[in-house]
Design an enzyme around this catalytic site. Structure first.
Site, PDB file in Angstrom:
ATOM      1  N   LYS A  97     -20.901 132.421  -7.241  1.00  0.00           N
ATOM      2  CA  LYS A  97     -19.680 131.664  -7.557  1.00  0.00           C
ATOM      3  C   LYS A  97     -19.107 132.117  -8.897  1.00  0.00           C
ATOM      4  O   LYS A  97     -17.896 132.299  -9.046  1.00  0.00           O
ATOM      5  CB  LYS A  97     -19.974 130.154  -7.550  1.00  0.00           C
ATOM      6  CG  LYS A  97     -20.184 129.627  -6.128  1.00  0.00           C
ATOM      7  CD  LYS A  97     -20.758 128.227  -6.054  1.00  0.00           C
ATOM      8  CE  LYS A  97     -21.076 127.888  -4.589  1.00  0.00           C
ATOM      9  NZ  LYS A  97     -21.788 126.625  -4.396  1.00  0.00           N
ATOM     10  N   GLN A 140     -24.253 121.856  -7.968  1.00  0.00           N
ATOM     11  CA  GLN A 140     -24.903 122.562  -6.870  1.00  0.00           C
ATOM     12  C   GLN A 140     -25.888 121.626  -6.158  1.00  0.00           C
ATOM     13  O   GLN A 140     -26.772 121.061  -6.787  1.00  0.00           O
ATOM     14  CB  GLN A 140     -25.621 123.812  -7.410  1.00  0.00           C
ATOM     15  CG  GLN A 140     -26.194 124.708  -6.328  1.00  0.00           C
ATOM     16  CD  GLN A 140     -25.139 125.340  -5.413  1.00  0.00           C
ATOM     17  OE1 GLN A 140     -24.049 125.715  -5.856  1.00  0.00           O
ATOM     18  NE2 GLN A 140     -25.441 125.427  -4.138  1.00  0.00           N
ATOM     19  N   ASP A 198     -15.332 120.507  -5.201  1.00  0.00           N
ATOM     20  CA  ASP A 198     -16.203 120.633  -4.032  1.00  0.00           C
ATOM     21  C   ASP A 198     -15.897 119.543  -2.994  1.00  0.00           C
ATOM     22  O   ASP A 198     -16.403 119.594  -1.876  1.00  0.00           O
ATOM     23  CB  ASP A 198     -17.675 120.511  -4.475  1.00  0.00           C
ATOM     24  CG  ASP A 198     -18.517 121.665  -3.950  1.00  0.00           C
ATOM     25  OD1 ASP A 198     -17.964 122.542  -3.269  1.00  0.00           O
ATOM     26  OD2 ASP A 198     -19.734 121.686  -4.223  1.00  0.00           O
TER      27      ASP A 198
END
Ligand code: NDP
Length: 292
Positions: free
Chosen positions: A54, A98, A121
């Site tokens: 990422k 994450q 996200d």
């Protein structure tokens, strides 16, 4: 006739190039560089790899990335304090935690601490709740499901009215994909580990999204001829002929399915690359919310 192959790598490359172009134009116009902060808790090697990819992708798109790592022993308060600090940092437009978090941490508590406008996200309970509600608009949508939808839209003239089967109901993939398909006016069936007669249900599907994490579980004769198949699964299977000793396969038996489907995503090179491309797109969108 074999299925057409949906090339996620190519599509992702285009999206990343479009994001990079827009980022460059914004910087040219005097706007600040978009910024993404990642929070990685613990030492799961796969999570480290994902976060590294990422950051690399951000760098290539001209997006600044800030990596924060905490030990697996970090407390709930420590993680949430970091989120709150990043909420107030004007250089950070998007915050990505994450997942999965190490056992003992309350995932919902951490995700709820992210400011909605920075939830690139799309896992903040309010954004997910809005996704599930008619007439409400989430600010962000989870990246892998969003990537699945882009691939479907490019390969089906119309999603509306189609029978869609989503195999898997996880918070990260299955459920949000199903919600997006409902929003696109498909008729959606969600299957999971307690479903019976998967082959019979899947044979009705004009659209199949497989996200179970079971190597090559879906057989060719489960697939309706001409269906569009999006295979989200990424599974490692032993293969001594490969230098690494394993190869990646999806949740669909590709060799069989490609003979029946109308279009299909390969693994690797299908959904995987789209996830990061969609994250860059969301980070750019977050920068626009913050800086116009
Ligand atoms: P989870 O393990 O969280 O969820 C799996 C889902 O599949 C659950 O809903 C489970 O049912 C269901 N399931 C498991 N076994 C069966 C079975 N035998 N029959 C029917 N349903 C079953 O996985 P994720 O959603 O996180 O990931 C799914 C796959 O997608 C994995 O291979 C993962 O690596 C991959 N992935 C790929 C990404 C990408 O970028 N391409 C991103 C994220 C994930 P139940 O709810 O009843 O337990």
């Amino acid at each position: 006739m074999p299925a057409s192959i949906i090339n996620g790598s190519e599509l992702a490359k285009q999206i990343r190039a479009d994001v990079a172009k827009e980022v460059a134009e914004r910087i040219q116009a005097g706007k600040p560089k978009p910024g993404l902060a990642t929070i990685l808790v613990g030492d799961d090697p796969a999570s480290h790899d994902y976060v590294r990819s990422k950051h690399k992708a951000c760098n290539e798109a001209g997006i600044e990335s800030f990596g924060y790592e905490l030990p697996a022993t970090a407390s709930q308060k420590e993680v949430q304090d970091l989120v709150k600090r990043l909420n107030d940092d004007p250089k950070v437009n998007g915050i990505l935690v994450q997942l999965p978090l190490p056992k003992g941490l309350d995932e919902e508590g951490v995700l709820s601490a992210i400011r909605l406008e920075k939830d690139v996200d799309g896992f903040h309970p309010i954004n997910i709740g809005r996704l599930a509600q008619k007439g409400r608009e989430p600010l962000f949508v989870p990246c892998t499901p969003a990537g699945c939808m882009v691939m479907l839209e490019k390969n089906l003239p119309k999603i509306e009215g189609k029978n869609a089967v989503v195999l898997g109901r996880s918070n990260i993939v299955g459920m949000p994909v199903a919600l997006l398909l409902v929003r696109a006016n498909a008729t959606v069936t969600i299957c999971h580990s307690k479903s019976t007669d998967l082959p019979g249900i899947i044979r009705q599907a004009d659209i199949l999204v497989a996200a179970v994490g079971r190597p090559e579980m879906v057989r060719g004769d489960w697939i309706k001829p001409g269906a569009v198949v999006i295979d989200v699964g990424i599974n490692h299977v032993d293969d001594p002929t490969r230098p690494r000793g394993y190869r990646l396969v999806g949740d669909v038996n590709y060799a069989e399915a490609v003979e029946v489907a109308g279009a299909i995503t390969p693994v690797p090179g299908g959904v995987g690359p789209m996830t990061i491309a969609m994250l860059l797109k969301s980070t750019l969108a977050a920068a626009k919310i913050a800086n116009g």
